[in-house]
Design an enzyme around this catalytic site. Structure first.
Site, short mmCIF file in Angstrom:
data_model
loop_
_atom_site.label_atom_id
_atom_site.label_comp_id
_atom_site.label_asym_id
_atom_site.label_seq_id
_atom_site.Cartn_x
_atom_site.Cartn_y
_atom_site.Cartn_z
N GLU A 27 49.17 -2.38 -35.89
CA GLU A 27 48.88 -3.80 -36.09
C GLU A 27 49.67 -4.98 -35.64
O GLU A 27 50.83 -5.23 -36.06
CB GLU A 27 48.47 -4.29 -37.44
N ASP A 85 51.25 -1.27 -40.52
CA ASP A 85 51.08 -2.80 -40.65
C ASP A 85 52.32 -3.73 -40.27
O ASP A 85 53.37 -3.30 -40.23
CB ASP A 85 50.81 -2.92 -42.12
#
Length: 635
Positions: A368, A315
């Site tokens: 990401e 993330d």
């Protein structure tokens, strides 16, 4: 104190690796471990607190009294406190009471390495071990093939708390219940993988799991650790891979968490310009500290090792890479070369990926990362960060913006739908339509579509068809597959009642067949990260809003032609270039009546003629259904 016996799981080699930032199995040493010492059952505790002058284990076994069970500090300047406490066993709740050398500050912390945590809002750690017997041997033997970059990756992104709730009892479904309902559904829908939003323990539901306090513990909201293993096992037994969201970018300031752990900035960077995330009001790991890198990489390895995860989606990588991320001038300090890149993070990410792929060559790490930072998914020996894949955020933004436009205006924005192919092969891209696109007033994917009800659903089918025939792997957030109409609400179940209505049921059937098409058409995935797998037929028919292209696999006979008609106008006798004197046969059509379409199709096989078109020596005339994607097999 007499209550704590000297004992250690650490060797001198362990300590040297830990200090050097090279120990990547710290979960085998730190934390609480039920053991037997001198014939007595009990628990060994170990915690890193170099600024402490006293560390006590407090818990229900000693009425939470500080000082009753003081750990011993190691003599090797590692900052590790440890010891064996007799008769403390599995299920015991505990914390560490730490008195710091800094102004005698006292903190009361959960165990950073705890395998199980209390159910929020309670915050204690729980002594735990399990002897779960895995039954996924068949999957583990073949997953290298299933997780390869030339394999189909159709990922269903799930938030366990809101995928489906037990409505009668108004509660979350358990890991056991999800092992039936979720696994059966994902299998029925023909997805290849599930991606779970963070399941590591977190205190605050509205964070969706992205503010973690228990990095080594599956959240107790849905059950015990072995019950989560059971869910993973059931996915594997049904040939479904599992990817876990992993958050090494920041952590919350909750009193029981990692922040100011031993009265000092232990896990977070002491300089707020590098150690505090203004957007999320959270703390940023100190990637310059060897022991912190060991903690994080050990955590990544833990989920791959102990829970058989098939991949980690990392993330907020962009927030890690850039020192000026979401900061104004004067709020950040350049690196030693005057640049904005965080050099310690770059080293950390390379080290992370090298260790993951060395230990688990049959998994994937997925970044990401939303910027143009180069070579994110290139190997470290080439100078890349070493990820297996990277989210294609540019494709997502351009595509959703394009499809939100009324078809009458689309001819002026053809570049929005074709531009992604200009850079599609610079990285190993995954195409995401994730949870981030259906919250905060952005609307659901269906809700973005223009036109009347029929056109909205036709546009949705066309969008998904374009997504699944575009190079790259795929990710869809839950609910999108049946046309969830409302924005995602983490507190409530998806609107499964919509499946009582034909348009939504038809959309679900469409997505099931789209996944089947993707999985059974090698040309759509074998060369998904290579320019050799894609060839434009036409990208410049602005006036008609039509794009057409060829997708190619390892075998030429598997190649397919894809044509997208991005307006509601039926186009008959539409000429496309064909690479050879071939016959083409329609094998997929999003306008089929069974999907809720109008039923316009190409029922017969079409023979290409020696009539040059679109730069090809041959051409064929086809019928284009309205707002639809058509796929042809080249014979």
């Amino acid at each position: 104190m007499a209550h704590v016996k000297p004992y250690s799981l650490f060797t001198e080699f362990d300590i040297n690796l830990f200090k050097a930032g090279k120990h990547f199995r710290l979960y085998e040493k730190f934390g609480s471990h039920p053991v037997t010492v001198d014939g007595i059952d009990g628990t060994y505790f170990a915690v890193w607190a170099p600024s402490a002058k006293q560390v006590s284990v407090i818990g229900d076994f000693n009425y939470w009294i500080e000082g009753e069970h003081q750990l011993n500090v190691r003599w090797d300047e590692s900052g590790i406190w440890e010891g064996f406490i007799p008769l403390v066993g599995k299920g015991t709740t505990y914390k560490y009471k730490i008195q710091s050398h800094h102004n005698d500050i006292k903190t009361e912390k959960a165990d950073p390495y705890a395998r199980r945590c209390e159910h929020p809002p309670s915050t204690a750690s729980i002594v735990w071990d399990d002897s779960y017997k895995w039954k996924d041997k068949s999957w583990m033997k073949k997953r290298k093939k299933n997780n390869a970059i030339d394999a189909p990756f159709s990922v269903y992104e799930v938030h366990l708390g809101s995928w489906k709730r037990n409505l009668e009892e108004d509660r979350y479904m358990s890991y056991y219940e999800l092992a039936d309902d979720l696994v059966n559904y994902v299998k029925e829908m023909n997805f290849t993988h599930v991606e779970l939003m963070p399941i590591m323990e977190f205190p605050y539901d509205p964070s969706w799991g992205y503010q973690i306090t228990g990095y080594f513990a599956p959240t107790s909201r849905f059950g015990y650790p072995e019950e989560f293993k059971y869910l993973v096992d059931k996915l594997h037994q049904n040939d479904i891979g599992i990817i876990l969201d992993w958050v090494p970018s920041h952590f919350p300031e909750d009193a029981h968490g990692l922040g100011f752990f031993d009265g000092s900035h232990l896990y977070e960077h002491p300089d707020k310009r590098k150690g505090y995330h203004q957007d999320w009001k959270s703390l940023i790991f100190n990637y310059e500290r060897n022991e912190v890198r060991s903690f994080l990489i050990s955590n990544a390895i833990f989920w791959l090792d102990q829970y058989h995860a098939d991949g980690l989606r990392v993330d907020a990588v962009a927030s890690m890479l850039f020192l000026d991320y979401s900061r104004e001038d004067g709020e950040w300090e350049p690196n030693i070369y005057g640049g904005r890149e965080n050099l310690a993070v770059i080293d950390f990410l390379k080290q992370l990926n090298e260790e993951v792929y060395a230990s688990f060559p049959d998994v994937q790490t997925i970044a990401e990362e939303s910027t143009a930072f180069p070579m994110v998914s290139k190997p470290t020996f080439m100078g890349g960060l070493g990820f297996g894949m990277k989210w294609m955020m540019g494709w997502m933004h351009d595509t959703l913006e394009y499809f939100a436009k009324d078809p009458i205006y689309r001819k002026y924005h053809q570049n929005d739908i074709t531009f992604s192919l200009a850079y599609a092969f610079t990285e190993n891209f995954m195409l995401p339509l994730s949870h981030d696109e259906v919250v905060y007033g952005k609307n659901s994917i269906l809700g973005r579509m223009p036109g009347d009800e029929w056109q909205r659903f036709a546009n949705l089918r066309l969008l998904y068809g374009y997504m699944f025939t575009h190079p790259g792997t795929k990710l869809l957030f839950m609910g999108g597959e049946f046309g969830q109409y409302n924005e995602w609400d983490f507190q409530n179940s998806l609107d499964w009642n919509l499946l009582d209505f034909k348009p939504h049921k038809d959309t679900q059937s469409y997505f099931k067949e789209l996944n089947t098409l993707y999985k059974t058409t090698p040309a759509l995935y074998e060369k998904g990260f290579s320019g050799e797998g894609f060839e434009w037929i036409s990208f410049d028919d602005h006036e008609n809003c039509v794009i057409s292209y060829i997708r190619k696999g390892y075998q030429e006979e598997n190649n397919v032609i894809v044509v997208c008609n991005l307006t509601p106008t039926v186009r008959e006798n539409y000429k496309i270039g064909v690479p050879s004197k071939a016959k083409i046969k329609e094998i997929f059509n999003s306008d089929a009546k069974k999907f809720g379409g109008s039923g316009v199709s190409n029922p017969r096989q079409i023979t290409a003629k020696k009539d040059p078109w679109n730069g090809k020596d041959y051409s064929a005339e086809i019928t284009l259904p309205p707002l639809a994607i058509t796929v042809f097999q080249i014979k």
